[in-house]
Design a protein around this motif. Sequence first.
Motif, PDB file in Angstrom:
ATOM      1  N   ASN A 148       0.823  -1.211   0.000  1.00  0.00           N
ATOM      2  CA  ASN A 148       0.000   0.000   0.000  1.00  0.00           C
ATOM      3  C   ASN A 148       0.858   1.262   0.000  1.00  0.00           C
ATOM      4  N   GLY A 149       2.174   1.100  -0.140  1.00  0.00           N
ATOM      5  CA  GLY A 149       3.080   2.244  -0.172  1.00  0.00           C
ATOM      6  C   GLY A 149       3.691   2.591   1.162  1.00  0.00           C
ATOM      7  N   SER A 150       3.245   1.941   2.243  1.00  0.00           N
ATOM      8  CA  SER A 150       3.793   2.199   3.582  1.00  0.00           C
ATOM      9  C   SER A 150       4.660   1.010   4.006  1.00  0.00           C
ATOM     10  N   PHE A 151       5.915   1.289   4.284  1.00  0.00           N
ATOM     11  CA  PHE A 151       6.854   0.229   4.660  1.00  0.00           C
ATOM     12  C   PHE A 151       6.832   0.073   6.182  1.00  0.00           C
ATOM     13  N   ASP A 152       5.742  -0.522   6.668  1.00  0.00           N
ATOM     14  CA  ASP A 152       5.533  -0.604   8.113  1.00  0.00           C
ATOM     15  C   ASP A 152       5.069  -1.998   8.543  1.00  0.00           C
ATOM     16  N   ASN A 153       5.417  -3.021   7.760  1.00  0.00           N
ATOM     17  CA  ASN A 153       4.952  -4.375   8.053  1.00  0.00           C
ATOM     18  C   ASN A 153       6.100  -5.298   8.437  1.00  0.00           C
ATOM     19  N   ASN A 154       5.780  -6.359   9.167  1.00  0.00           N
ATOM     20  CA  ASN A 154       6.684  -7.482   9.357  1.00  0.00           C
ATOM     21  C   ASN A 154       6.385  -8.547   8.311  1.00  0.00           C
ATOM     22  N   VAL A 155       7.413  -9.276   7.915  1.00  0.00           N
ATOM     23  CA  VAL A 155       7.214 -10.431   7.047  1.00  0.00           C
ATOM     24  C   VAL A 155       6.998 -11.631   7.964  1.00  0.00           C
ATOM     25  N   ASN A 156       5.754 -12.107   8.066  1.00  0.00           N
ATOM     26  CA  ASN A 156       5.402 -13.168   9.011  1.00  0.00           C
ATOM     27  C   ASN A 156       5.169 -14.503   8.304  1.00  0.00           C
ATOM     28  N   THR A 157       5.455 -15.579   9.022  1.00  0.00           N
ATOM     29  CA  THR A 157       5.167 -16.916   8.529  1.00  0.00           C
ATOM     30  C   THR A 157       3.686 -17.230   8.756  1.00  0.00           C
ATOM     31  N   VAL A 158       3.232 -18.409   8.320  1.00  0.00           N
ATOM     32  CA  VAL A 158       1.829 -18.801   8.497  1.00  0.00           C
ATOM     33  C   VAL A 158       1.461 -18.928   9.972  1.00  0.00           C
ATOM     34  N   THR A 159       2.451 -19.109  10.849  1.00  0.00           N
ATOM     35  CA  THR A 159       2.184 -19.202  12.289  1.00  0.00           C
ATOM     36  C   THR A 159       2.220 -17.834  12.969  1.00  0.00           C
ATOM     37  N   GLY A 160       2.525 -16.772  12.197  1.00  0.00           N
ATOM     38  CA  GLY A 160       2.597 -15.423  12.756  1.00  0.00           C
ATOM     39  C   GLY A 160       3.968 -15.036  13.257  1.00  0.00           C
ATOM     40  N   ALA A 161       4.956 -15.915  13.114  1.00  0.00           N
ATOM     41  CA  ALA A 161       6.317 -15.605  13.566  1.00  0.00           C
ATOM     42  C   ALA A 161       7.001 -14.668  12.571  1.00  0.00           C
ATOM     43  N   ASN A 162       7.860 -13.821  13.089  1.00  0.00           N
ATOM     44  CA  ASN A 162       8.606 -12.883  12.246  1.00  0.00           C
ATOM     45  C   ASN A 162       9.677 -13.650  11.466  1.00  0.00           C
ATOM     46  N   ALA A 163       9.553 -13.666  10.137  1.00  0.00           N
ATOM     47  CA  ALA A 163      10.501 -14.406   9.306  1.00  0.00           C
ATOM     48  C   ALA A 163      11.889 -13.790   9.328  1.00  0.00           C
ATOM     49  N   PHE A 164      12.006 -12.526   9.771  1.00  0.00           N
ATOM     50  CA  PHE A 164      13.321 -11.870   9.850  1.00  0.00           C
ATOM     51  C   PHE A 164      13.781 -11.706  11.302  1.00  0.00           C
ATOM     52  N   SER A 165      13.352 -12.612  12.158  1.00  0.00           N
ATOM     53  CA  SER A 165      13.756 -12.566  13.565  1.00  0.00           C
ATOM     54  C   SER A 165      15.257 -12.737  13.778  1.00  0.00           C
ATOM     55  N   PRO A 166      16.021 -13.401  12.878  1.00  0.00           N
ATOM     56  CA  PRO A 166      17.475 -13.444  13.087  1.00  0.00           C
ATOM     57  C   PRO A 166      18.137 -12.075  13.093  1.00  0.00           C
ATOM     58  N   GLY A 167      17.491 -11.078  12.452  1.00  0.00           N
ATOM     59  CA  GLY A 167      17.985  -9.710  12.576  1.00  0.00           C
ATOM     60  C   GLY A 167      18.726  -9.188  11.363  1.00  0.00           C
ATOM     61  N   PHE A 168      19.443  -8.077  11.576  1.00  0.00           N
ATOM     62  CA  PHE A 168      20.090  -7.323  10.517  1.00  0.00           C
ATOM     63  C   PHE A 168      21.505  -6.951  10.950  1.00  0.00           C
ATOM     64  N   CYS A 169      22.317  -6.613   9.975  1.00  0.00           N
ATOM     65  CA  CYS A 169      23.656  -6.112  10.312  1.00  0.00           C
ATOM     66  C   CYS A 169      24.102  -5.101   9.269  1.00  0.00           C
ATOM     67  N   ASN A 170      24.971  -4.188   9.679  1.00  0.00           N
ATOM     68  CA  ASN A 170      25.536  -3.200   8.781  1.00  0.00           C
ATOM     69  C   ASN A 170      26.646  -3.854   7.967  1.00  0.00           C
ATOM     70  N   GLY A 171      26.550  -3.754   6.649  1.00  0.00           N
ATOM     71  CA  GLY A 171      27.550  -4.355   5.786  1.00  0.00           C
ATOM     72  C   GLY A 171      26.969  -5.484   4.960  1.00  0.00           C
ATOM     73  N   ALA A 172      27.821  -6.154   4.194  1.00  0.00           N
ATOM     74  CA  ALA A 172      27.408  -7.254   3.324  1.00  0.00           C
ATOM     75  C   ALA A 172      27.582  -8.581   4.045  1.00  0.00           C
TER      76      ALA A 172
END
Length: 278
Positions: free
Chosen positions: A61-85
């Motif tokens: 809808n143009g708003s980047f305010d969602n989590n990417v969730n699995t069918v069970t509702g778990a956050n698919a990106f729960s391992p997290g993020f890091c700066n860099g490649a």
Amino acid sequence: MSPIKYTLAAATMLAAMTASSAQAQEIENKEFDGFYIGGSFGLGAQTNDRNENIIFDTDRNGSFDNNVNTVTGANAFSPGFCNGAAKSNVPNAGCTNDKDDFDYYVRAGADKQYGNLVVGFMVDAGRSESTDSVTGFSTTPASYTFTRKLDYAIGARGRIGYTPGGILFYATSGVSYAKIDNSFTTTNGANSFTDNGKTESFGWTGGVGAEAKVTDNITMGLEYLFTRYNDDDYVVNVGPGTAGATNPFLLASGGTDMKRSDPDFDLHSIRLTAAFRF
């Protein structure tokens, strides 16, 4: 050469320039007045953006305010993020640091001297080899890396300075236009990924510098610049590919848009400069 060693070398050169100003004052033409052409070469460094992550628009809808969730509702990106490649598709392998690298520019401008006061205007064009990346990790496991660098930049700046004779100390500020080369890589082989490639941005730049006359017509100097671009237009569209309907990217709307959370592309530059004055 590391940024610290480069900075020390640049500082040594500036000290040498200052020490040679007495000799420079013996040059018949002492004025910083008129047109000049030249160039610069230096080191670009990234601002530490360790808190950056990737943001998602799963309902598109143009708003980047969602989590990417699995069918069970778990956050698919729960391992997290890091700066860099990413070094691999799992977060405990870590990420490589952003790449600080050389930049090089050509320049042209004009100055007008009023006693010890110098005012002027200049334009420059060039590029930086420095890269800025951020990575997200999903539970699949898979990694998703956004990377950006300057394809080229064109700037226009005013400057004002003081000269005691033979050497000019100045402050400078202005605007810059950049073509930013964005790229995306992932270890996810199931979904499809498309992007909008290079983006354009206007930003601002400012800094300080010094230059000394080494002959009647040639000056050499040292300059520090900070430049900020707003890079908010690069988006990666995630599609089905060969993934099933229960794929987390597809659950909400059949696809997901994603981009990096920090729109600011910041560059610090320490440059050696040279110019021929007419």
